[in-house]
Design an enzyme around this catalytic site. Sequence first.
Site, short mmCIF file in Angstrom:
data_model
loop_
_atom_site.label_atom_id
_atom_site.label_comp_id
_atom_site.label_asym_id
_atom_site.label_seq_id
_atom_site.Cartn_x
_atom_site.Cartn_y
_atom_site.Cartn_z
N LYS A 109 -24.50 -5.40 -19.61
CA LYS A 109 -23.60 -4.61 -18.77
C LYS A 109 -22.29 -5.37 -18.49
CE LYS A 109 -26.65 -1.26 -18.08
NZ LYS A 109 -27.87 -1.75 -18.72
C1 LIG Z 1 -28.83 -1.06 -19.42
C2 LIG Z 1 -29.72 -1.81 -20.30
C3 LIG Z 1 -30.27 -1.22 -21.44
C4 LIG Z 1 -30.06 0.22 -21.80
O1 LIG Z 1 -28.72 0.51 -22.17
P1 LIG Z 1 -28.18 2.00 -22.17
O2 LIG Z 1 -26.74 1.89 -22.47
O3 LIG Z 1 -28.44 2.52 -20.77
O4 LIG Z 1 -28.95 2.76 -23.18
C5 LIG Z 1 -31.05 -2.01 -22.27
N1 LIG Z 1 -31.31 -3.31 -21.96
C6 LIG Z 1 -30.79 -3.90 -20.87
C7 LIG Z 1 -31.13 -5.31 -20.58
C8 LIG Z 1 -29.97 -3.18 -20.00
O5 LIG Z 1 -29.47 -3.77 -18.92
#
Ligand SMILES: *Cc1c(COP(=O)(O)O)cnc(C)c1O
Length: 495
Positions: free
Chosen positions: A112
């Site tokens: 993120k």
């Molecule tokens: C948010 C997240 C995901 C999923 O990503 P999306 O964009 O919501 O599909 C997968 N792994 C981790 C560690 C995340 O923080």
Amino acid sequence: MELRYKSTRDSELRVSASEAILKGLAPDGGLFVPEKMPVLDVPAEALKDMTYQETAYAVMKQFLTDFTEEELKDCISGAYDSKFDTEEIAPLVKVGETYFLELFHGATIAFKDMALSILPHLMTAAAKKNHVEDEIVILTATSGDTGKAALAGFADVEGTRIIVFYPKNGVSPVQELQMTTQKGSNVDVVAIHGNFDDAQSGVKAIFEDRQLAEELGEKGYQFSSANSINIGRLVPQVVYYVYAYAKLLANEEIENGEEINVVVPTGNFGNILAAYYAKQMGLPIGKLICASNENKVLFDFFRTGTYDRNREFVLTSSPSMDILVSSNLERLIYLITGEDSGKTKELMEGLKGNGSYSITEEMTAKLGDFEAGFATEEETRDCIRSIYQETGYVTDTHTAVAAHVCGQYRGKSGDSGKCVVVSTASPYKFAKSVMTAIDGKYKTEEDLALLEELRAVSGIEMPQAVKDLLNAEALHTLECDSKQMQNMVKSLLNM
Ligand SMILES: *Cc1c(COP(=O)(O)O)cnc(C)c1O
């Protein structure tokens, strides 16, 4: 030429990129999408030698056309700096036959950070550009990682406030501690009694409440979103796919133009959608492989053409993917309806009303670029252990879900194309699950008690983000029912 954005539920609406970022969600509840997919206009030969920041500019300028070169470059240099623990920003690591694109080298050690370290810069530049005087209130629902990354990004950013909602029993201990210890005079963190879907639909309902928006306006506030429904999060995520491809070329792992497959651990469908956007821009991606955990609503959707959230919500060891309503799928649905906003709206209303919808055969035929798989909890553990035993490389639980699905896909398809597995979190974020997968003897230990063991086993230095937690003080203790989120927001804003 300016690229404008329209809503997936109203093709007549047009806003600029900066307006789309400020609003987050379209007023009709739809998501903003570019009216036409831009083209990557830099030849691979040139991309090969670019830094992450240069790649980011080359990609983002095609989407965010109402930002000046100077504005965009300032945003990029403010975001991708020493907050990351490596100058590469997103290193590509070859482990056996697989390439792991490590997206967890930012301030909060999950992917993120790739978008949320730049979103506050884009948001404040957009506010200036549009002469917004209101204070921008960022409302965020999180399955664990968005919350901390958004808090870190927006803490003490002038002209903004941020309120994060997370599911009380649905995040890892490290994730929770990361959020409850967040400093900053403009931040609030609330644990809700419910799961991620409850948090996300609560936030969406607040956004869609016109009367509340008016009351807010009178008080000098306006809402925006740091979730991946915001196009300002999706666009920065396109960058690392281009960067990974360029790295493969530079390392002479592939020929120019050779197609690669990407395997993405998926929750809200933002990350994999960014890969699809990269492909639509012209990046040679073969298959986009969507990897789910036991909440395999997307796997079932790709297999049957029916999206059905009416099922048990499973708490897994990959909590950031514990999601039954994947918001960003709406952007893909819109594309496969042939950009038919009426049809998209109808399907999304079906999802809201009945919890399900089915797509037509004609639409299914347009999903040929996608493959899907899932990993059970046991398969996830086995995958962490076997990668570790065979190579010494330690992955987190989310990445392991994708690595398992990658192996599955290779086995059944016979496709020998190069595969990039997107690594979305540092193993330190899920220490107990990771260590227990490697050796069952750790089962009875606490997460924080295993950090030192994890360091010894993985040889990865303890990230600063984790060291900071060890002595930090919990500052946030608010809790509420998922039905009370609106009241909570009002009281936090003194309304
Ligand atoms: C948010 C997240 C995901 C999923 O990503 P999306 O964009 O919501 O599909 C997968 N792994 C981790 C560690 C995340 O923080």
